[in-house]
Design an enzyme around this catalytic site. Structure first.
Site, mmCIF file in Angstrom:
data_model
loop_
_atom_site.group_PDB
_atom_site.id
_atom_site.type_symbol
_atom_site.label_atom_id
_atom_site.label_comp_id
_atom_site.label_asym_id
_atom_site.label_seq_id
_atom_site.Cartn_x
_atom_site.Cartn_y
_atom_site.Cartn_z
ATOM 1 N N LYS A 193 29.128 28.192 42.297
ATOM 2 C CA LYS A 193 28.391 27.440 41.278
ATOM 3 C C LYS A 193 28.492 28.196 39.959
ATOM 4 O O LYS A 193 27.961 29.293 39.822
ATOM 5 C CB LYS A 193 26.928 27.262 41.689
ATOM 6 N N ASP A 246 27.888 28.898 35.988
ATOM 7 C CA ASP A 246 26.786 28.726 35.043
ATOM 8 C C ASP A 246 27.356 28.262 33.704
ATOM 9 O O ASP A 246 27.465 29.033 32.752
ATOM 10 C CB ASP A 246 26.026 30.048 34.893
ATOM 11 N N GLU A 280 25.390 32.387 40.138
ATOM 12 C CA GLU A 280 24.279 31.448 40.285
ATOM 13 C C GLU A 280 24.089 30.955 41.712
ATOM 14 O O GLU A 280 22.972 30.640 42.117
ATOM 15 C CB GLU A 280 24.500 30.256 39.345
#
Length: 201
Positions: free
Chosen positions: A20, A22, A159
């Site tokens: 994931k 950011d 993240e």
């Protein structure tokens, strides 16, 4: 297509994991003979002039009609995504030399259209295979049972991860349980020293 928050799936063999990032979501369009790409945000805002670094994709995708989904990310000196750095670019329509000091990278993770064919109903695994064959830089994907990836991202200050069903279609603009975002939470022990009732809604 947006992910729902949740935990890592227990049936990992049906999923792939992606890091994931950011950053901010962006759709990139490239037509057959067009020497440029066009970039839009989630609300269809035109980002093309804001991120000239992405223009190089036009050369890499020459001869194709392509629609990509991905993330615009600014990395810090350690190679980690830094949203605060990206914020310096987000409202600048003509970055000029700022693009040299705060460069942005486009990380494509899905392929929505290829050479006249919409791929919304094609399973995620097949879309990813087609994306990786385009010859552009694509962030890695990992087996869905690689649960140690979440620990690694936490240790690296990232993240979290996104778990994506291998057979998932793509549904533009919709939040779907086909994709699950698993975020690294910053847990701390605190002592509450006071409380004041809020007045907001």
């Amino acid at each position: 297509m947006l992910a729902v928050p949740g935990a890592l799936p227990t049936d990992g063999s049906r999923y792939a994991l992606e890091i994931k990032w950011d950053g901010i979501r962006a759709i990139v369009y490239k037509d057959y003979q067009d020497p440029q790409v066009r970039i839009t945000g989630r609300q269809a805002a035109d980002y093309t002039s804001r991120y000239p670094e992405v223009a190089g994709l036009a050369v890499d995708l020459a001869g194709h009609r392509v629609v990509l989904d991905g993330e615009l990310v600014a990395f810090d000196r350690t190679g980690r995504p830094a949203f605060q750095r990206l914020q310096r670019r987000m409202q600048v329509t003509d970055p000029g030399r700022l693009a040299e000091f705060v460069p942005v990278t486009y990380l494509p993770f899905d392929l929505l259209h290829l050479d006249g064919y919409d791929l919304f109903d094609v399973p995620y695994l097949d879309r990813r295979d087609l994306l990786e064959r385009l010859g552009i830089d694509v962030p890695p994907r990992f087996p869905g049972d690689a649960t140690e990836l979440l620990t690694i991202t936490r240790e690296k200050g990232l993240e979290g991860v996104i778990a994506k069903r291998l057979d998932s279609p793509y549904r533009p603009g919709r939040r779907s349980e086909w994709w699950i975002k698993v975020k690294n939470l910053d847990m701390r022990d605190v002592v509450i020293g006071g409380w004041r009732p809020g007045r907001g809604r």
